[in-house]
Design an enzyme around this catalytic site. Structure first.
Site, short mmCIF file in Angstrom:
data_model
loop_
_atom_site.label_atom_id
_atom_site.label_comp_id
_atom_site.label_asym_id
_atom_site.label_seq_id
_atom_site.Cartn_x
_atom_site.Cartn_y
_atom_site.Cartn_z
N HIS A 53 28.55 36.36 46.35
CA HIS A 53 29.72 36.17 45.46
C HIS A 53 29.40 36.70 44.06
O HIS A 53 30.21 37.44 43.47
CB HIS A 53 30.07 34.68 45.43
CG HIS A 53 31.22 34.32 44.55
ND1 HIS A 53 32.45 33.92 45.04
CD2 HIS A 53 31.35 34.27 43.19
CE1 HIS A 53 33.26 33.64 44.03
NE2 HIS A 53 32.61 33.86 42.89
N GLU A 54 28.25 36.35 43.54
CA GLU A 54 27.91 36.82 42.18
C GLU A 54 27.72 38.33 42.15
O GLU A 54 28.12 38.98 41.19
CB GLU A 54 26.66 36.09 41.66
CG GLU A 54 26.84 34.58 41.46
CD GLU A 54 28.08 34.21 40.63
OE1 GLU A 54 28.53 35.01 39.80
OE2 GLU A 54 28.59 33.09 40.84
N HIS A 63 38.15 36.88 41.13
CA HIS A 63 38.47 35.95 42.22
C HIS A 63 39.79 36.34 42.89
O HIS A 63 40.72 36.76 42.21
CB HIS A 63 38.55 34.52 41.67
CG HIS A 63 37.23 34.03 41.17
ND1 HIS A 63 37.02 33.59 39.89
CD2 HIS A 63 36.03 33.95 41.80
CE1 HIS A 63 35.74 33.25 39.75
NE2 HIS A 63 35.12 33.46 40.89
ZN LIG Z 1 33.10 33.70 40.94
#
Ligand SMILES: [Zn+2]
Length: 280
Positions: free
Chosen positions: A176-177, A186
């Site tokens: 995710h990062e 997002h």
């Molecule tokens: Zn995030």
């Protein structure tokens, strides 16, 4: 009029007390988080919220703050807004996008393997390749700072990605990062998100409303992706355990992803970076 004023004062006091409990409780975890984690239902973002809120601050240092829970924004000279297409990593003549990185020596061997697994997740089926830095000017400096966060897109030069150990040491969180570092925001901050989900404002911690903003995103002609690793979970920043995001068509659609990229996440990468990988 006086009554109105009093009411306002009272409600301000109340929310201040609430916020204080929320921010300062040393054992704070999001409502329902443990149950979701036990059921294996926690999304990557749930884990990030858990890690970041525990540290009770959105200010990383004097000039850097967190937006949407885990996107670092610098108020310094390089505060340019960076959405898809504006801050890309450069592409090599061989068709790959090499993202150089340096890994802090404080990670254990197991943690290092997890971080590499988070990279593999992104490389698999895309043209992104993470490579240990040799001489590259632009690179990710992966460090165990306070919380899990990344800047958005390539900023030029050294840029920190914080993966605190042990809190952020989960493959989904790591991927995710890196997705933020590649330039993705997002999923539920897409400009067209209100066609697909309902934000349940009354259930959200008031001082976290800003984490639910919409942006002028470049959606790359891809469908809204409920199961993106970049999607908040259904209970993100819930004040009382009630859902904060509800899918419009079917309440049972699962939001977010625990550990791997969705199919559309990979399409997103391939479109944004114009990878010559088969697209469907
Ligand atoms: Zn995030």
């Amino acid at each position: 009029m006086e009554q109105m004023a009093l009411l306002c004062v009272l409600s301000t006091c109340f929310s201040a007390v609430q916020a204080q409990n929320y921010l300062l409780s040393p054992k704070w975890v999001p409502v329902g988080f443990r149950e979701r984690e036990e059921r294996g239902d926690a999304t990557a973002m749930d884990k990030i919220i858990q890690a970041n809120e525990f540290h009770a601050t959105r200010i990383i240092d004097g000039t850097t703050t967190l937006r949407e829970g885990d996107i670092a924004v610098s108020s310094g000279r390089r505060s340019k807004v960076c959405f898809a297409r504006s801050c890309l990593w450069s592409k090599s003549v061989d068709g790959h996008v090499y993202v150089a990185y340096m890994l802090s020596p404080e990670y254990t061997e197991i943690e290092e393997k997890l971080i590499k697994k988070g990279m593999d997740n992104i490389e698999d089926g895309t043209c992104i390749r993470f490579v240990p830095r040799t001489h590259q000017r632009d690179y990710l400096d992966i460090q165990s700072k306070s919380g899990c966060w990344s800047y958005l897109g390539s900023r030029g030069g050294r840029q920190t990605v914080s993966l605190q150990n042990p809190d952020c040491m989960q493959v989904g969180v790591i991927s995710h990062e890196f997705m933020h570092a590649l330039g993705f925001v997002h999923e539920q901050s897409r400009f067209d998100r209100d066609n697909y989900i309902t934000i349940m404002w009354p259930n959200i911690w008031r001082d976290r409303f800003r984490n639910f903003e919409k942006f002028k995103t470049e959606n790359l002609d891809l469908p809204y992706d409920y199961s993106s690793i970049m999607h908040f979970g259904m209970y993100a920043y819930s004040m009382d355990g009630e859902p904060t995001i509800v899918p419009k068509t079917n309440r049972n659609i699962k939001l977010g992803q625990a550990s791997s990229l969705s199919h559309v996440d990979k399409l997103k990468i391939n479109r944004l970076y114009q990878c010559a990988v088969k697209d469907d």
